[in-house]
Write an enzyme that holds these catalytic residues in place. Structure first.
Site, mmCIF file in Angstrom:
data_model
loop_
_atom_site.group_PDB
_atom_site.id
_atom_site.type_symbol
_atom_site.label_atom_id
_atom_site.label_comp_id
_atom_site.label_asym_id
_atom_site.label_seq_id
_atom_site.Cartn_x
_atom_site.Cartn_y
_atom_site.Cartn_z
ATOM 1 N N ASP A 194 -5.976 1.618 3.773
ATOM 2 C CA ASP A 194 -5.815 3.041 4.004
ATOM 3 C C ASP A 194 -4.498 3.465 3.349
ATOM 4 O OD1 ASP A 194 -6.225 5.628 5.302
ATOM 5 O OD2 ASP A 194 -4.607 5.000 6.636
ATOM 6 N N ASP A 217 -4.681 2.388 10.150
ATOM 7 C CA ASP A 217 -3.861 2.779 11.295
ATOM 8 C C ASP A 217 -4.596 3.645 12.303
ATOM 9 O OD1 ASP A 217 -3.782 4.895 9.231
ATOM 10 O OD2 ASP A 217 -2.520 5.926 10.675
ATOM 11 N N ASP A 221 -2.385 7.119 3.936
ATOM 12 C CA ASP A 221 -1.462 7.831 4.826
ATOM 13 C C ASP A 221 -1.386 7.135 6.177
ATOM 14 O OD1 ASP A 221 -0.918 10.077 3.041
ATOM 15 O OD2 ASP A 221 -2.973 10.694 3.418
#
Length: 215
Positions: free
Chosen positions: A11, A170, A13
């Site tokens: 991922d 996240d 951001d």
């Protein structure tokens, strides 16, 4: 010890890049454009993780606005692009991790809900573009995370079975996409996890620092 996966999907951001300040600025410029009250960065940070449209929906709903998000999005995307590189920075350990995986010959791909056209400018500014052999953004395919489609697409592109791959993210979108694809997932504690109970999510690793992947 040899790294146990033959493809790592990252991922962006909240995992590789801390972009919350820039995203928050874009949201607040959009709210101001519609004569709505702006929000604190820590509030907006809690809305990040499910793609740009969901972010704007949350911001406008919180502001009590009933305006159509379809009307808002074009202006938001202009602000998003204008704010892309204001304060973005790599999280500690990211560059070391990418270098370590590259040294072991492990291919890496980017799997993010950030719109495709913003990926290369951000990666170029962070100096990490060349570490990724493929990129999938939030509008690259008909479906985005939490759909399994982007993960399965990248696994197929590299001719890897899902159990040979590791998704590193996240957020709940990363977790649910990996679960839907039946792909192992590692989660970082420092990102934009919204309400995700990261400790009990069933990840193969929960990381305070991305360099822990190498260990």
């Amino acid at each position: 010890m040899e790294f146990p996966y033959s493809l790592v999907l990252f991922d962006l951001d909240g995992t590789l890049v801390d972009s919350a300040s820039d995203i928050s600025e874009a949201v607040n410029r959009t709210l101001a454009q519609w004569s709505l009250p702006t929000q604190r960065e820590d509030t907006i940070r809690g809305w990040i993780g499910d793609g740009a449209r969901k972010l704007v929906e949350d911001a406008f709903r919180n502001a009590g606005s009933a305006v159509s998000i379809d009307e808002v999005m074009p202006g938001f995307m202009v602000h998003y692009g204008d704010c892309l590189l204001l304060h973005a920075r790599l999280y500690p350990g990211v560059l070391d991790t990418l270098q370590g995986l590259r040294a072991q010959g492990v291919p890496m791909a980017l799997c993010t809900n950030k719109p495709q056209r913003f990926l290369r400018p951000l990666l170029d500014a962070m100096g990490i573009t060349d570490y990724f052999d493929a990129m999938v953004g939030g509008d690259t395919l008909p479906e985005r995370k939490p759909s399994a489609a982007p993960l399965l697409y990248l696994a197929a592109q590299f001719k890897r079975s899902v159990d040979e791959c590791l998704m590193v993210g996240d957020s709940a979108a990363d977790l649910h996409a990996a679960q839907a694809a039946k792909m192992p997932v590692a989660l970082v504690r420092y990102g934009y996890r919204r309400n995700l109970d990261i400790e009990n999510a069933g990840a193969v690793m929960v990381l305070d620092d991305l360099r822990e992947l190498l260990r």
